[in-house]
Design a protein around this motif. Structure first.
Motif, mmCIF file in Angstrom:
data_model
loop_
_atom_site.group_PDB
_atom_site.id
_atom_site.type_symbol
_atom_site.label_atom_id
_atom_site.label_comp_id
_atom_site.label_asym_id
_atom_site.label_seq_id
_atom_site.Cartn_x
_atom_site.Cartn_y
_atom_site.Cartn_z
ATOM 1 N N ALA A 151 0.843 -1.196 0.000
ATOM 2 C CA ALA A 151 0.000 0.000 0.000
ATOM 3 C C ALA A 151 0.878 1.246 0.000
ATOM 4 O O ALA A 151 2.053 1.191 0.362
ATOM 5 C CB ALA A 151 -0.918 0.011 1.218
ATOM 6 N N THR A 200 -6.148 10.188 -4.466
ATOM 7 C CA THR A 200 -5.739 9.151 -5.416
ATOM 8 C C THR A 200 -4.418 9.524 -6.072
ATOM 9 O O THR A 200 -4.081 10.702 -6.199
ATOM 10 C CB THR A 200 -6.795 8.941 -6.520
ATOM 11 N N ARG A 239 -4.730 4.621 -7.536
ATOM 12 C CA ARG A 239 -4.631 4.028 -6.189
ATOM 13 C C ARG A 239 -5.123 5.051 -5.171
ATOM 14 O O ARG A 239 -4.792 6.227 -5.266
ATOM 15 C CB ARG A 239 -3.187 3.676 -5.846
ATOM 16 N N SER A 242 -6.085 1.639 -0.906
ATOM 17 C CA SER A 242 -5.854 0.602 -1.918
ATOM 18 C C SER A 242 -4.733 -0.334 -1.474
ATOM 19 O O SER A 242 -3.678 0.109 -1.030
ATOM 20 C CB SER A 242 -5.468 1.221 -3.268
ATOM 21 N N ASP A 302 -2.597 -3.910 -2.717
ATOM 22 C CA ASP A 302 -2.311 -4.981 -3.669
ATOM 23 C C ASP A 302 -1.951 -6.210 -2.860
ATOM 24 O O ASP A 302 -1.105 -6.153 -1.963
ATOM 25 C CB ASP A 302 -1.133 -4.598 -4.579
ATOM 26 N N GLN A 355 5.077 -5.859 -6.996
ATOM 27 C CA GLN A 355 4.039 -4.888 -6.671
ATOM 28 C C GLN A 355 4.614 -3.697 -5.909
ATOM 29 O O GLN A 355 4.195 -2.562 -6.113
ATOM 30 C CB GLN A 355 2.920 -5.551 -5.864
ATOM 31 N N ALA A 397 4.319 0.139 -7.117
ATOM 32 C CA ALA A 397 3.765 1.175 -6.242
ATOM 33 C C ALA A 397 4.797 2.280 -6.006
ATOM 34 O O ALA A 397 4.455 3.459 -5.956
ATOM 35 C CB ALA A 397 3.320 0.565 -4.914
ATOM 36 N N THR A 430 4.843 4.492 -9.005
ATOM 37 C CA THR A 430 3.658 5.350 -8.958
ATOM 38 C C THR A 430 3.868 6.500 -7.982
ATOM 39 O O THR A 430 3.557 7.651 -8.292
ATOM 40 C CB THR A 430 2.415 4.530 -8.559
#
Length: 88
Positions: free
Chosen positions: A35, A49, A53, A58, A60, A71, A75, A78
Motif C-alpha cells: 500500500a 488518489t 490508487r 488501496s 495490492d 508490486q 507502487a 507510482t
C-alpha cells in the motif's frame, strides 16, 4: 490473531510539498499486502488518489514474495512519478 511483518518500506519525498511511504508487509503464510501511505506531517493526502490508487486504502495482495516485490516496485514507481489528486 494476525501477525504482520514488514518486508519493505520505502519513503518517497517530493520536496516540502508532500511525502509518501510505500509499504509491503507479510500478513500470513504466503500472504503479502502493498500500500501507499500518506507520510506528511498533517496527513492531508489520506484518501487522495495517485494513478488510480487510493492513498491509505488501496491494497495490492500477493501470494508469493517475488510477486509482492514486483508490486512494491510498481507502487514505488507510482509514488515517485504520480501526483496525488484530491477526491472529487
Amino acid at each position: 490473531m494476525r501477525i504482520s511483518r514488514i518486508v519493505r518500506q520505502t519513503p518517497v519525498k517530493h520536496g516540502q510539498e508532500w511525502a509518501l511511504l510505500v509499504s509491503t508487509i507479510q500478513v500470513g503464510f504466503r500472504a503479502y499486502e502493498t500500500a501507499i501511505f500518506d507520510d506528511t506531517a498533517d496527513r492531508r493526502l489520506e484518501g487522495w488518489t495517485i494513478d488510480g490508487r487510493v492513498i491509505e486504502t488501496s491494497v495490492d495482495k500477493a501470494s508469493a514474495r517475488d510477486e509482492a516485490m514486483d508490486q512494491h516496485r510498481e507502487a514505488l514507481y507510482t509514488a515517485r512519478t504520480g501526483t496525488p489528486e484530491a477526491p472529487q
